[in-house]
Write a protein that holds these residues in place. Structure first.
Motif, mmCIF file in Angstrom:
data_model
loop_
_atom_site.group_PDB
_atom_site.id
_atom_site.type_symbol
_atom_site.label_atom_id
_atom_site.label_comp_id
_atom_site.label_asym_id
_atom_site.label_seq_id
_atom_site.Cartn_x
_atom_site.Cartn_y
_atom_site.Cartn_z
ATOM 1 N N ALA A 1 32.198 9.127 48.135
ATOM 2 C CA ALA A 1 31.581 10.425 47.835
ATOM 3 C C ALA A 1 32.347 11.124 46.716
ATOM 4 O O ALA A 1 31.745 11.696 45.798
ATOM 5 N N ARG A 2 33.661 11.048 46.774
ATOM 6 C CA ARG A 2 34.465 11.641 45.705
ATOM 7 C C ARG A 2 34.173 10.945 44.380
ATOM 8 O O ARG A 2 34.006 11.569 43.348
ATOM 9 N N LYS A 3 34.080 9.601 44.455
ATOM 10 C CA LYS A 3 33.832 8.803 43.259
ATOM 11 C C LYS A 3 32.468 9.145 42.655
ATOM 12 O O LYS A 3 32.297 9.181 41.430
ATOM 13 N N CYS A 4 31.486 9.415 43.523
ATOM 14 C CA CYS A 4 30.143 9.739 43.054
ATOM 15 C C CYS A 4 30.061 11.168 42.545
ATOM 16 O O CYS A 4 28.983 11.650 42.151
ATOM 17 N N GLY A 5 31.133 11.898 42.648
ATOM 18 C CA GLY A 5 31.164 13.260 42.107
ATOM 19 C C GLY A 5 30.560 14.277 43.037
ATOM 20 O O GLY A 5 30.267 15.397 42.634
ATOM 21 N N SER A 6 30.363 13.921 44.267
ATOM 22 C CA SER A 6 29.857 14.870 45.241
ATOM 23 C C SER A 6 31.017 15.758 45.682
ATOM 24 O O SER A 6 31.756 15.436 46.604
ATOM 25 N N THR A 7 31.165 16.863 45.019
ATOM 26 C CA THR A 7 32.349 17.694 45.246
ATOM 27 C C THR A 7 32.108 18.802 46.241
ATOM 28 O O THR A 7 32.991 19.606 46.530
ATOM 29 N N GLY A 8 30.876 18.912 46.708
ATOM 30 C CA GLY A 8 30.580 19.992 47.650
ATOM 31 C C GLY A 8 30.512 21.346 46.960
ATOM 32 O O GLY A 8 30.882 22.368 47.526
ATOM 33 N N ASP A 9 30.015 21.329 45.773
ATOM 34 C CA ASP A 9 29.848 22.568 44.992
ATOM 35 C C ASP A 9 29.029 23.585 45.789
ATOM 36 O O ASP A 9 28.029 23.248 46.410
ATOM 37 N N LEU B 1 25.435 3.822 60.711
ATOM 38 C CA LEU B 1 26.429 4.856 60.419
ATOM 39 C C LEU B 1 26.683 4.942 58.912
ATOM 40 O O LEU B 1 26.657 6.033 58.319
ATOM 41 N N ALA B 2 26.914 3.793 58.284
ATOM 42 C CA ALA B 2 27.197 3.767 56.851
ATOM 43 C C ALA B 2 26.016 4.340 56.068
ATOM 44 O O ALA B 2 26.196 5.170 55.164
ATOM 45 N N TYR B 3 24.826 3.918 56.438
ATOM 46 C CA TYR B 3 23.627 4.333 55.708
ATOM 47 C C TYR B 3 23.382 5.836 55.848
ATOM 48 O O TYR B 3 23.054 6.529 54.891
ATOM 49 N N THR B 4 23.583 6.334 57.068
ATOM 50 C CA THR B 4 23.325 7.751 57.338
ATOM 51 C C THR B 4 24.382 8.628 56.675
ATOM 52 O O THR B 4 24.063 9.667 56.069
ATOM 53 N N LEU B 5 25.643 8.206 56.771
ATOM 54 C CA LEU B 5 26.710 8.977 56.119
ATOM 55 C C LEU B 5 26.503 8.995 54.607
ATOM 56 O O LEU B 5 26.731 10.017 53.941
ATOM 57 N N ARG C 1 23.691 8.930 53.032
ATOM 58 C CA ARG C 1 22.624 9.881 52.717
ATOM 59 C C ARG C 1 23.143 11.321 52.761
ATOM 60 O O ARG C 1 22.854 12.126 51.900
ATOM 61 N N ILE C 2 23.934 11.599 53.783
ATOM 62 C CA ILE C 2 24.334 13.010 53.929
ATOM 63 C C ILE C 2 25.413 13.399 52.927
ATOM 64 O O ILE C 2 25.471 14.534 52.473
ATOM 65 N N TYR C 3 26.253 12.419 52.525
ATOM 66 C CA TYR C 3 27.291 12.731 51.541
ATOM 67 C C TYR C 3 26.839 12.427 50.114
ATOM 68 O O TYR C 3 27.625 12.541 49.179
ATOM 69 N N GLY C 4 25.578 11.963 49.967
ATOM 70 C CA GLY C 4 25.059 11.702 48.627
ATOM 71 C C GLY C 4 25.716 10.532 47.933
ATOM 72 O O GLY C 4 25.951 10.568 46.723
ATOM 73 N N VAL C 5 26.010 9.483 48.678
ATOM 74 C CA VAL C 5 26.636 8.292 48.077
ATOM 75 C C VAL C 5 25.545 7.286 47.708
ATOM 76 O O VAL C 5 24.672 6.988 48.519
ATOM 77 N N GLU C 6 25.608 6.798 46.478
ATOM 78 C CA GLU C 6 24.642 5.793 46.013
ATOM 79 C C GLU C 6 25.298 4.411 45.974
ATOM 80 O O GLU C 6 26.516 4.307 45.980
#
Lengths: 404, 404
Positions: free
Chosen positions: A90-98, A136-140, A142-147
């Protein structure tokens, strides 16, 4: 109670997969890297699935998880490895929780609540952990915006879980790198590639399996010379041959190799010290039944495979399913509740010919097989859009479960 | 009826042997040359033996043979191979059938009558063919005046029969020559070498074995990659280690390797296609019982080994036999005729401690084990001097058998 604005939930489902080239033994216990590549068939979620809801709220103080309604220890290492891995991505994808985008994309540091349920008995040898960690991996994600590929996240939970991330026919390539980045799953053929293929699960016993696969694998790696030889010298050619059988929809080839690989896996279990035995007398009878059924027809029309338990998974084609179900009913007569003997896809009852009964030459044994689940090849994980299906309420706790 | 002057008879007995490094698979079907060397323990003939009478008379017009009172086809290839081989050796030894010496040393061309009986159930997985062909080779050698090693004669009847030609601990070395002349048995240690060693045969089922070992071996050689690897890469080191354990009377080492080799043999059977399974649920329970018994004692005090059938052969030391028999009685309670449950060597009944019962944690299963034969290491074939024991009368036909 958290307010609507700070609460996000996603619910997904993921499938069970059944290996036809088996995974047994790790070369790295921490990273869950396998001794050999493996190949599996993804089963349809209409019959067997895990459903998982992940929810995030700024009000959550810690990660929490519930499996089939029971809260579990969130500190267990494999769960922690999945959570660490998804947050790293998630960090790598830039999902910073803005702040502005918070409702759409929670940040990696947000605590998560997870609830997961299976629609089949846990630990009955049906690879529930694979579906569970894939979900679990798939759902997390989606919620953390990881591609992108989630093999590593799922694999850290349970090795074979990475194969439940895709539908159809899936290879988990063992990889060569020490950090495991190339130990990933990919789709060999989609769920629509071989529409005639059918799967029957013969539930022999719903007891907990005697030796857990994690400990079993460790003992096998430490003590079985046959396992090492199989992994290094035999599996690579089997992987290539299995992929060919699938590509060409060569059922006899697929079936024979599936049975051979199941038998070789159980052979390495028996070569383990102390020996591990997952096959009981009913499993052995099912194997004998399949071989005699094929001999009767003069061709390989049915295959069996067994994982770390006595249940048989049967592969056959659409045109043979009804006759084989009838044969199972003949050899393992159901109890009084015979109408519940067959679950899943409908199968038209057909008679068993006297000729076939004579070839089988097997005395009926009541109660050997508890029930059959008829299913087929299916797709990978799915997102459920209906918010009513969330397993967690706005308070972040599991909703009361509907009566079964 | 032949006259006394032209009739000669010899009666011998030979033992059963139990392999602790297993033989499975031939590199030459005709000469019966094995894929790997093997090592066995010769069991005492007080409990298990074959008795064979060979008789020669100038009045006999053809070779004839009776097994357990039934006349058998003397033309069967393996029997013919034994007869040809012993006559070849007889010619080599200069036994020409000279008229003057006829009564002492019949000639190679004299026709022979043979009668053979086992004092244990045939084909119950107790290697009756090994004792049978060893006894045949030994008896024919006496009557035809053949000296020296009889490995080749016995081996042509049944591979493992050559190991029943010696007492104590016996190696059948695979040999390298294409003609098989170096594929012979020799004694690693005599029957008096390890007097504390005891053997228990747990008779699980007296039914005929499902897959005969000759056909089973052929299928394994053709289809099991694990068998080839075992034979070439693993057995040589195991042979050396087993010989060391025997020489040093290292029971824990002997016991562990015996169990590992039994398991590996059955693993290669399972890797055969179609798979061969000789172990049933009772066999598996016995294996579990042994491992738990050893775990309770914190040392390897008991070992199991299984041949081509579900019966267990247990090795233990004198000081452990009574406790293990008691444990078998506990887990497999005998039927009403409990006094016939234990045959052979006397074993003093002892109680099973509650502590041990708790460690075993196994529910008693009646009728799993039919009976136990307690025995020990024994000598090789013996000549019986008393003419009353001959199985053939002066007319060359089997005497009426005494009631059992």
């Amino acid at each position: 109670m958290p307010s609507d604005e700070s609460f996000v939930a996603v619910t997904c489902t993921a499938p069970v997969n059944i290996a036809v080239i088996k995974y047994w033994g790790k070369r790295d216990e921490e990273l869950i890297l396998p001794l050999n590549s493996s190949l599996s068939v993804t089963l349809h979620q209409d019959q067997l699935r895990t459903t998982t809801t992940a929810a995030i709220s700024r009000d959550f103080l810690e990660d929490r998880i519930w499996l089939n309604g029971q809260e579990e220890d969130v500190e267990q290492p494999r769960l922690q490895a999945c959570l660490r891995e998804i947050r790293r991505l998630a960090r790598k994808c830039g999902s910073t929780g803005d702040e502005d985008q918070h409702l759409l994309t929670p940040g990696p540091s947000d605590r998560v609540h997870v609830a997961s349920v299976n629609n089949f008995p846990t630990a009955a040898g049906l690879a529930s952990s694979a579906a569970g960690f894939a979900c679990l991996a798939y759902t997390l994600a989606r919620i953390y915006g990881v591609e992108g590929d989630l093999s590593e996240v799922a694999r850290r939970g349970s090795g074979s879980a990475c194969r439940s991330l895709y539908g159809g026919f899936v290879e988990w390539q063992m990889g060569q790198r020490a950090d495991g980045r190339d130990s990933v799953a990919w789709q060999v053929a989609s769920e629509s590639h071989w529409p005639q293929l059918r799967v029957l699960i013969l539930v022999v016993s719903a007891e907990r399996k005697p030796t857990g696969s994690t400990v079993g694998m460790q003992t096998s790696v430490q003590t079985s010379d046959l396992l090492k030889f199989r992994a290094e010298a035999l599996v690579p050619a089997r992987m290539a041959e299995m992929a060919r059988c699938i590509q060409e929809r060569d059922f006899p080839g697929f079936a024979k190799l599936t049975m051979q690989d199941s038998n070789q896996f159980h052979a390495t279990c028996l070569d383990t010290f102390p020996p591990i035995s997952y096959l009981n007398d009913t499993s052995q009878r099912i194997m004998q039944l399949v071989h005699r059924f094929n001999a009767h027809h003069g061709q390989t029309k049915v295959a069996y495979t067994f994982d770390a338990g006595p249940n048989a998974v049967i592969f056959t084609l659409e045109d043979t399913m009804a006759e084989f179900v009838a044969v199972v009913r003949h050899v393992f007569p159901p109890e009084a509740n015979g109408d519940k003997f067959l679950k899943g896809l409908p199968v038209t009852p057909v008679p068993v010919s006297d000729d076939l009964k004579a070839t089988l030459a097997m005395e009926p044994v009541p109660r050997g097989v508890q029930y059959i689940i008829a299913t087929q090849v299916g797709p990978g994980p799915q997102v459920l859009d209906d918010p009513d299906v969330h397993l967690l309420g706005q308070d972040g706790l599991p909703k009361p479960r509907p009566a079964a």
